[in-house]
Design an enzyme around this catalytic site. Sequence first.
Site, short mmCIF file in Angstrom:
data_model
loop_
_atom_site.label_atom_id
_atom_site.label_comp_id
_atom_site.label_asym_id
_atom_site.label_seq_id
_atom_site.Cartn_x
_atom_site.Cartn_y
_atom_site.Cartn_z
CE1 TYR A 10 -0.15 2.00 4.30
CE2 TYR A 10 0.92 -0.13 4.49
CZ TYR A 10 0.64 1.11 5.01
OH TYR A 10 1.16 1.48 6.23
NE ARG A 37 6.77 4.33 0.44
CZ ARG A 37 6.48 5.06 1.52
NH1 ARG A 37 7.41 5.31 2.43
NH2 ARG A 37 5.28 5.58 1.67
NE ARG A 92 -5.57 -19.94 4.21
CZ ARG A 92 -4.42 -20.39 4.70
NH1 ARG A 92 -3.88 -21.50 4.20
NH2 ARG A 92 -3.81 -19.75 5.69
CE LYS A 126 3.02 3.21 3.23
NZ LYS A 126 3.46 3.42 4.63
CD GLU A 134 10.06 1.92 10.58
OE1 GLU A 134 10.14 2.84 9.74
OE2 GLU A 134 9.92 0.73 10.26
#
Length: 283
Positions: free
Chosen positions: A33, A52, A100, A147, A179
């Site tokens: 995301y 990114r 799955r 991310k 962070e």
Amino acid sequence: MSRTVYVNGEFVPEEEAKISVFDRAFLMADGVYEVTSVLDGKLIDFPGHMARLHRSLNELKMKPARTDDELLAIHRELIARNDLESGMIYLQITRGAADRDFIWPTDAEPGIVLFTQAKEQVNAATAKTGLKVITVEDQRWARRDIKTVQLLFPSFAKMEAKAAGKDDAWLVTDGEVNEGTSNNAYIVKNDVIITRNLSNDILHGITRAAVLRFAREAQMKVEERAFTVEEAKAADEAFCTSASAFVTAIVEIDGATISAGEPGPIAARLREVYIDESRKTAI
């Protein structure tokens, strides 16, 4: 009035938005995301977020769901349809829906979802008061530079901070700060801005890159290195950066007061510069 969201090629009211129960983001956290800030109805740092995004997709060997131009058009359409002046647009791309299996599907169509979130950015209350944080041992996976939508541990850490009556948590490994739960972390000592160097240990923040560039252009001293919790407690200032919070001061760490308990001059100046420069380049 409900928001208009974008789901797999369609703009729909949020109440009608649907994704497959077999989407791998739901089953495996198999998705990435980006969050792009909107200021004055325009997008901040959009090219950086797209760069990114591609890096995250490449690292996970995922296909892009749209071109950058198509994504820009979707972002702008969401701003218009939701009359968004200040806030964020969240973009999530998944590997798609498939039965799955731990083995990745080779023929699944990537899933894509975008939605807006209104938020006062420039005059946020926390810009004046600063944030109080606790430190939490970092237990995330080792590829924090990607991310992904895998945000369960940061959520746990944020909830631990809330239970302690604080605003956020800084994630720590062997006594060194990595962070925040959703932001990059900084301290200031003797007019030197110190923040952890880029690696797989932290997210390569788009706001981080912009703020450090502005700091260097303003002849501020910057050191990209690890710093300890004890260094942070003894710092002259501390702050964090993110797309959703811009530059926000940290005024307390594990009960230790920083900068007299109020935002310090360097954090305040960087916030002002970031907002001014972002307005000039927003699209």
